[in-house]
Design a protein around this motif. Structure first.
Motif, PDB file in Angstrom:
ATOM      1  N   ASP A 191     -46.190  39.852  -4.671  1.00 40.41           N
ATOM      2  CA  ASP A 191     -46.039  39.710  -3.217  1.00 40.41           C
ATOM      3  C   ASP A 191     -46.215  38.249  -2.777  1.00 40.41           C
ATOM      4  OD1 ASP A 191     -45.655  42.477  -2.876  1.00 40.41           O
ATOM      5  OD2 ASP A 191     -47.826  42.807  -2.891  1.00 40.41           O
ATOM      6  N   GLY A 192     -45.690  37.341  -3.593  1.00 41.49           N
ATOM      7  CA  GLY A 192     -45.696  35.925  -3.238  1.00 41.49           C
ATOM      8  C   GLY A 192     -46.987  35.189  -3.508  1.00 41.49           C
ATOM      9  N   LYS A 193     -47.965  35.850  -4.145  1.00 49.06           N
ATOM     10  CA  LYS A 193     -49.250  35.211  -4.407  1.00 49.06           C
ATOM     11  C   LYS A 193     -49.627  35.343  -5.885  1.00 49.06           C
ATOM     12  CE  LYS A 193     -50.080  34.144  -0.065  1.00 49.06           C
ATOM     13  NZ  LYS A 193     -50.138  32.735   0.399  1.00 49.06           N
ATOM     14  N   PHE A 194     -50.378  34.366  -6.379  1.00 49.66           N
ATOM     15  CA  PHE A 194     -50.932  34.423  -7.729  1.00 49.66           C
ATOM     16  C   PHE A 194     -52.341  33.862  -7.660  1.00 49.66           C
ATOM     17  CE2 PHE A 194     -51.905  32.861 -11.968  1.00 49.66           C
ATOM     18  CZ  PHE A 194     -51.530  33.934 -12.764  1.00 49.66           C
ATOM     19  N   LYS A 195     -53.321  34.660  -8.102  1.00 47.19           N
ATOM     20  CA  LYS A 195     -54.722  34.277  -7.927  1.00 47.19           C
ATOM     21  C   LYS A 195     -55.403  33.984  -9.263  1.00 47.19           C
ATOM     22  CE  LYS A 195     -57.196  36.385  -4.767  1.00 47.19           C
ATOM     23  NZ  LYS A 195     -58.064  37.398  -4.081  1.00 47.19           N
ATOM     24  N   ILE A 196     -56.089  32.850  -9.287  1.00 50.51           N
ATOM     25  CA  ILE A 196     -56.839  32.388 -10.453  1.00 50.51           C
ATOM     26  C   ILE A 196     -58.313  32.324 -10.077  1.00 50.51           C
ATOM     27  CG2 ILE A 196     -57.170  30.466 -12.065  1.00 50.51           C
ATOM     28  CD1 ILE A 196     -54.258  29.575 -10.958  1.00 50.51           C
ATOM     29  N   GLY A 206     -33.461  22.439 -12.947  1.00 52.85           N
ATOM     30  CA  GLY A 206     -32.480  21.703 -12.161  1.00 52.85           C
ATOM     31  C   GLY A 206     -32.967  20.350 -11.688  1.00 52.85           C
ATOM     32  N   GLY A 207     -33.934  19.767 -12.401  1.00 53.17           N
ATOM     33  CA  GLY A 207     -34.442  18.454 -12.041  1.00 53.17           C
ATOM     34  C   GLY A 207     -35.565  18.473 -11.016  1.00 53.17           C
ATOM     35  N   LYS A 208     -36.013  19.654 -10.614  1.00 50.52           N
ATOM     36  CA  LYS A 208     -37.084  19.778  -9.623  1.00 50.52           C
ATOM     37  C   LYS A 208     -38.380  20.171 -10.319  1.00 50.52           C
ATOM     38  CE  LYS A 208     -38.324  22.179  -5.342  1.00 50.52           C
ATOM     39  NZ  LYS A 208     -37.908  23.213  -4.345  1.00 50.52           N
ATOM     40  N   PRO A 209     -39.451  19.371 -10.180  1.00 51.24           N
ATOM     41  CA  PRO A 209     -40.721  19.715 -10.824  1.00 51.24           C
ATOM     42  C   PRO A 209     -41.235  21.082 -10.371  1.00 51.24           C
ATOM     43  CG  PRO A 209     -40.770  17.442 -10.058  1.00 51.24           C
ATOM     44  CD  PRO A 209     -39.531  18.067  -9.484  1.00 51.24           C
ATOM     45  N   ILE A 210     -41.752  21.847 -11.299  1.00 52.91           N
ATOM     46  CA  ILE A 210     -42.317  23.160 -10.988  1.00 52.91           C
ATOM     47  C   ILE A 210     -43.766  22.970 -10.529  1.00 52.91           C
ATOM     48  CG2 ILE A 210     -42.976  25.398 -11.948  1.00 52.91           C
ATOM     49  CD1 ILE A 210     -40.656  25.078 -13.935  1.00 52.91           C
ATOM     50  N   PRO A 211     -44.173  23.554  -9.405  1.00 49.78           N
ATOM     51  CA  PRO A 211     -45.557  23.415  -8.957  1.00 49.78           C
ATOM     52  C   PRO A 211     -46.534  23.812 -10.063  1.00 49.78           C
ATOM     53  CG  PRO A 211     -44.238  24.451  -7.253  1.00 49.78           C
ATOM     54  CD  PRO A 211     -43.374  24.382  -8.478  1.00 49.78           C
ATOM     55  N   ALA A 212     -47.539  22.974 -10.296  1.00 50.83           N
ATOM     56  CA  ALA A 212     -48.429  23.188 -11.429  1.00 50.83           C
ATOM     57  C   ALA A 212     -49.869  22.847 -11.076  1.00 50.83           C
ATOM     58  CB  ALA A 212     -47.970  22.338 -12.621  1.00 50.83           C
ATOM     59  N   THR A 218     -49.112  29.969  -3.695  1.00 50.28           N
ATOM     60  CA  THR A 218     -48.076  30.567  -2.864  1.00 50.28           C
ATOM     61  C   THR A 218     -46.729  30.358  -3.542  1.00 50.28           C
ATOM     62  OG1 THR A 218     -49.334  30.150  -0.842  1.00 50.28           O
ATOM     63  CG2 THR A 218     -46.974  30.553  -0.601  1.00 50.28           C
ATOM     64  N   GLU A 219     -46.027  31.424  -3.789  1.00 49.02           N
ATOM     65  CA  GLU A 219     -44.759  31.356  -4.508  1.00 49.02           C
ATOM     66  C   GLU A 219     -43.717  30.560  -3.729  1.00 49.02           C
ATOM     67  OE1 GLU A 219     -41.667  34.388  -6.834  1.00 49.02           O
ATOM     68  OE2 GLU A 219     -43.180  35.184  -5.448  1.00 49.02           O
TER      69      GLU A 219
END
Length: 482
Positions: free
Chosen positions: A29-34, A197-203, A297-298
């Motif tokens: 649902d658009g969230k990932f919790k650590i 596609g050349g766009k950094p993935i949020p990390a 947040t996705e």
């Protein structure tokens, strides 16, 4: 019939068993919790192990994270094997995927090779032993996939080994993420970016020993938390990891442990630098034991973070704004004006003269009144010794805390409803100043006083909030006063 049965058994045994932790991590649902647990300092002979276990269980029960990350100094007393078995059992009993990064004390009890061999036997361990050709152990990347597209990587978790102790005491008391590890990170980051596609993935990055750059965020207006250790126990040298985070453009924040009485989080050059909350009852320090929670947040370079202890939740930090729930709860909100402006724009008065402070503008000779689309000094007829008094109504979209800035050469001052929010006054070269204010949704009076003294004229006015990325105030937020 017997042959068919034996064939079925062989085929069944040949199919790889998909263990719980081997499943893909993914947004829900658009969230990932650590949840980050750090500095457990587990001593299997200590009666305090029960308290440490209870702390972890309480945090996991309330937060229900997608993964738990242990950032070092986990088992720090003999017997090491029994200690690690006990720690592993906590997460297996909770059916919680987890990964472990090494602290400076872990290898004093057991070799890292032995530790990771034990961890990898657990069906809930989701980390790796790490590449053999670089320093450290456990270096790995955990991809987080999208809520709907399970093939699309939407976030990355970099797990890094900050090692133990340097070879020379002149480098400081503690080690760091070494150059070959950084080169490995840069190479992996490049590949993920190219495949996206050349766009950094949020990390996010997780390791044990904090960076030297942590000193830069303590005391800043965008920092939340405490530094009760009195210092940052980082290496004494700049390791190059922070610069690599900036250059690669993917890491939003670094999360460490090591300093048990520090738990602050702040932003430096757009990257959050944060401590976890000490977890172990046998670790030194006075902070209430718990863990740090990070909720991604996705599809955005954004996360919220807070400390959770068995006694409750502490203030939430909002990245990338650097605003907090403490701001929202403790600041007095300015009410919106009862106005209905019809035209967008900014009204201004123009002055000339020699100024040293913005309070001198009102007594100067006014040469012109007018309107413009936004705050600008581009139409000033002279290069030096002039001033502006800008007046507008800003439309605030929702109740909240807003951060304004001016970037000016020379002096500037920003007022909301007559209250000074940003003081960037005086004769100076180009610099930025910021201030926060709590505002109710609706229209508010915004005033900018600006003067140019000698050489290098510049004015930029910006805004940010929990839901607005820092940027120049857009034209469609500004309305002419009635």
């Amino acid at each position: 019939m017997k042959k068919i049965f034996l064939l079925a058994v062989v085929l069944l045994l040949s199919v790889p068993v998909i263990l719980p932790a081997r499943e893909k991590l993914s947004f829900k649902d658009g969230k990932f919790k650590i949840v980050q647990f750090t500095d457990m300092h587990w001593d299997n002979k200590s009666p305090n192990c029960a308290q440490t276990t209870a702390t972890i269980q309480a945090v996991l029960k309330v937060e229900q994270p997608d993964i738990a990350l242990l950032t070092g100094d986990v088992v720090t007393a003999s017997p090491g094997v029994e200690g690690w078995k006990a720690v592993i059992r906590i997460f297996e009993d909770a059916e919680m995927p987890f990964a472990v990064m090494m602290g400076n004390h872990d290898a004093e009890i057991l070799p890292k090779e032995d530790i990771y061999n034990m961890l990898l036997q657990s069906p809930y361990y989701i980390g790796e032993k790490g590449p053999d050709n670089i320093k450290g152990s456990g270096n790995c990347i955990l991809p987080v996939y999208g809520s709907k597209d399970k093939q699309q990587i939407s976030a990355l978790l970099y797990c890094l080994d900050s090692n133990d102790y340097p070879t020379l005491k002149e480098y400081g008391a503690y080690d760091w993420v070494h150059f070959d590890e950084i080169a490995w990170y840069r190479d992996q980051s490049t590949k993920y970016t190219q495949n996206n596609g050349g766009k950094p993935i949020p990390a996010l990055a997780f390791f044990h020993i904090p960076l030297l750059e942590y000193n830069q965020v303590w005391g800043a207006s965008t920092t939340l938390g405490v530094m009760n250790d009195g210092a940052v126990a980082s290496p004494a040298i700049n390791t190059g990891l922070f610069a690599s985070f900036i250059e690669m453009g993917d890491v939003m924040g670094a999360f460490t442990g090591h300093d048990h009485d520090n738990d602050f989080i702040g932003i430096d050059f757009g990257i959050a630098l944060a401590y976890g909350r000490v977890t172990g009852a046998d670790a030194y320090g006075d902070l209430v034991r718990g863990g740090r929670v990070i909720e991604l947040t996705e599809g955005e370079r954004a996360f919220d973070s807070w400390i959770r202890t068995p006694s409750g939740k502490e203030y939430t930090y909002y990245y990338p704004s650097g605003l907090t729930s403490k701001d929202e709860e403790t600041m007095t909100y300015l009410p919106a004006k009862n106005v209905k402006p019809k035209k967008q724009g900014v009204a201004y008065s123009y002055y000339e003269g020699k100024f040293k402070h913005t309070d001198q503008i009102a007594s100067a000779t006014k040469l012109k009144d007018g309107t413009m689309k936004n705050f600008s000094i581009a139409e000033a007829p002279v290069e030096d010794y002039f001033a502006y008094d800008f007046r507008t109504l800003i439309k605030i979209p929702e109740d909240g805390v807003y951060r304004f800035y001016t970037f000016s050469d020379d002096g500037s001052k920003l007022l909301i409803d007559g209250q000074v929010v940003v003081d960037n006054d005086g004769s100076h070269s180009a610099r930025q100043a910021k201030g926060t204010v709590a505002l109710k949704a609706g229209f508010h009076e915004l005033k900018i006083l600006y003067f140019e003294s000698y050489m290098g004229e510049m004015l930029e006015v910006g805004i940010s909030s929990r839901h607005i990325k820092e940027s120049v105030i857009p034209d469609d937020m500004l309305y002419l006063p009635e």
